[in-house]
Design a protein around this motif. Structure first.
Motif, PDB file in Angstrom:
ATOM      1  N   ARG A   1      36.058  40.681  36.127  1.00  0.00           N
ATOM      2  CA  ARG A   1      37.297  40.453  36.879  1.00  0.00           C
ATOM      3  C   ARG A   1      37.878  41.764  37.387  1.00  0.00           C
ATOM      4  O   ARG A   1      37.489  42.833  36.942  1.00  0.00           O
ATOM      5  CB  ARG A   1      38.297  39.723  35.978  1.00  0.00           C
TER       6      ARG A   1
ATOM      7  N   GLU B   1      36.002  45.518  32.149  1.00  0.00           N
ATOM      8  CA  GLU B   1      37.203  44.746  32.482  1.00  0.00           C
ATOM      9  C   GLU B   1      38.429  45.274  31.742  1.00  0.00           C
ATOM     10  O   GLU B   1      39.503  45.434  32.330  1.00  0.00           O
ATOM     11  CB  GLU B   1      37.019  43.275  32.091  1.00  0.00           C
TER      12      GLU B   1
ATOM     13  N   ASP C   1      34.961  32.154  26.879  1.00  0.00           N
ATOM     14  CA  ASP C   1      34.648  32.427  28.275  1.00  0.00           C
ATOM     15  C   ASP C   1      35.583  33.511  28.778  1.00  0.00           C
ATOM     16  O   ASP C   1      36.607  33.812  28.157  1.00  0.00           O
ATOM     17  CB  ASP C   1      34.891  31.167  29.135  1.00  0.00           C
ATOM     18  N   ARG C   2      35.282  34.054  29.960  1.00  0.00           N
ATOM     19  CA  ARG C   2      36.167  35.022  30.607  1.00  0.00           C
ATOM     20  C   ARG C   2      37.316  34.254  31.265  1.00  0.00           C
ATOM     21  O   ARG C   2      37.242  33.886  32.424  1.00  0.00           O
ATOM     22  CB  ARG C   2      35.410  35.817  31.655  1.00  0.00           C
TER      23      ARG C   2
ATOM     24  N   ILE D   1      30.214  37.738  35.236  1.00  0.00           N
ATOM     25  CA  ILE D   1      31.058  38.080  36.383  1.00  0.00           C
ATOM     26  C   ILE D   1      32.356  38.710  35.897  1.00  0.00           C
ATOM     27  O   ILE D   1      33.223  38.045  35.343  1.00  0.00           O
ATOM     28  CB  ILE D   1      31.366  36.833  37.236  1.00  0.00           C
TER      29      ILE D   1
ATOM     30  N   GLU E   1      42.190  31.164  35.575  1.00  0.00           N
ATOM     31  CA  GLU E   1      40.947  31.575  36.224  1.00  0.00           C
ATOM     32  C   GLU E   1      39.883  31.707  35.134  1.00  0.00           C
ATOM     33  O   GLU E   1      40.120  32.362  34.121  1.00  0.00           O
ATOM     34  CB  GLU E   1      41.143  32.915  36.931  1.00  0.00           C
TER      35      GLU E   1
ATOM     36  N   ASN F   1      35.798  32.726  34.603  1.00  0.00           N
ATOM     37  CA  ASN F   1      34.594  33.291  35.198  1.00  0.00           C
ATOM     38  C   ASN F   1      33.410  33.095  34.262  1.00  0.00           C
ATOM     39  O   ASN F   1      33.574  33.117  33.044  1.00  0.00           O
ATOM     40  CB  ASN F   1      34.752  34.799  35.423  1.00  0.00           C
TER      41      ASN F   1
END
Length: 187
Positions: free
Chosen positions: A143, A50, A119-120, A141, A135, A137
């Protein structure tokens, strides 16, 4: 409670950028568009993919007047060590912010308390320091920087064109909508 349309809470932290340690704070997020990009940890698996994707697209964000702040609960020292040892992370020229006190992760409501990791979470912040996009994820998952660029362009367009909104899959230069009574039931 949603963080959309709320002002970024105060913080001060150390970051690694362009070979130097620097101090960043919530004040740095004002006066320009910003992306605050949380990831779980340095020296992991999805995270470098990412961060490399963001690095590969950083010039495009800069053309839009957007600064990127990647944040994890690691220290700025860890960020430098990772930058020095990973080919993917070595490409990064944006801010890598250390959040070992977990203040920033808590402020943005992405802290996984039991793990001490973030968290992402992706947050797009307008020049007034107000969160426009959120947002989150799951950990597995990754991005996509190009999709984030599209969303930033849409947020900037809406901010500079009162009374217009961007429909699904909108890309720069495409038609927008002007919500009105005349459109109700016609889309």
């Amino acid at each position: 409670m949603s963080l959309i349309n709320t002002e970024v809470k105060p913080f001060t932290a150390q970051a690694f950028k362009s070979g130097k340690f620097v101090t960043v704070s919530d004040a740095d997020l004002k006066g320009k568009w910003s992306v605050v990009f949380f990831y779980p940890a340095d020296f992991t698996f999805v995270c470098p993919t990412e961060l490399e994707d963001l690095a590969d697209n950083y010039a495009e964000f800069q053309k839009l007047g957007v600064e990127i702040y990647a944040v994890s609960t690691d220290t700025h020292f860890s960020h430098k060590a990772w930058h020095d040892t990973s080919a993917a992370v070595k490409k990064i020229d944006y801010f890598m912010v250390g959040d070992p006190t977990q203040t920033i992760s808590r402020n943005f409501e992405v802290l996984i308390e039991a793990a001490g990791l973030a968290d992402r979470g992706t947050f797009v912040i307008d020049p007034n320091g107000v969160i426009q996009i959120v947002e989150i994820n799951a950990g597995g998952i990754g991005r996509d920087a190009k999709e984030l660029l599209r969303k930033v362009k849409a947020a900037q367009y809406v901010a500079s064109h009162p009374g217009e909104v961007c429909p699904a899959k909108w890309h720069e230069g495409e038609k927008t909508l002007a919500p009105s009574l005349d459109l109700v039931g016609k889309i």
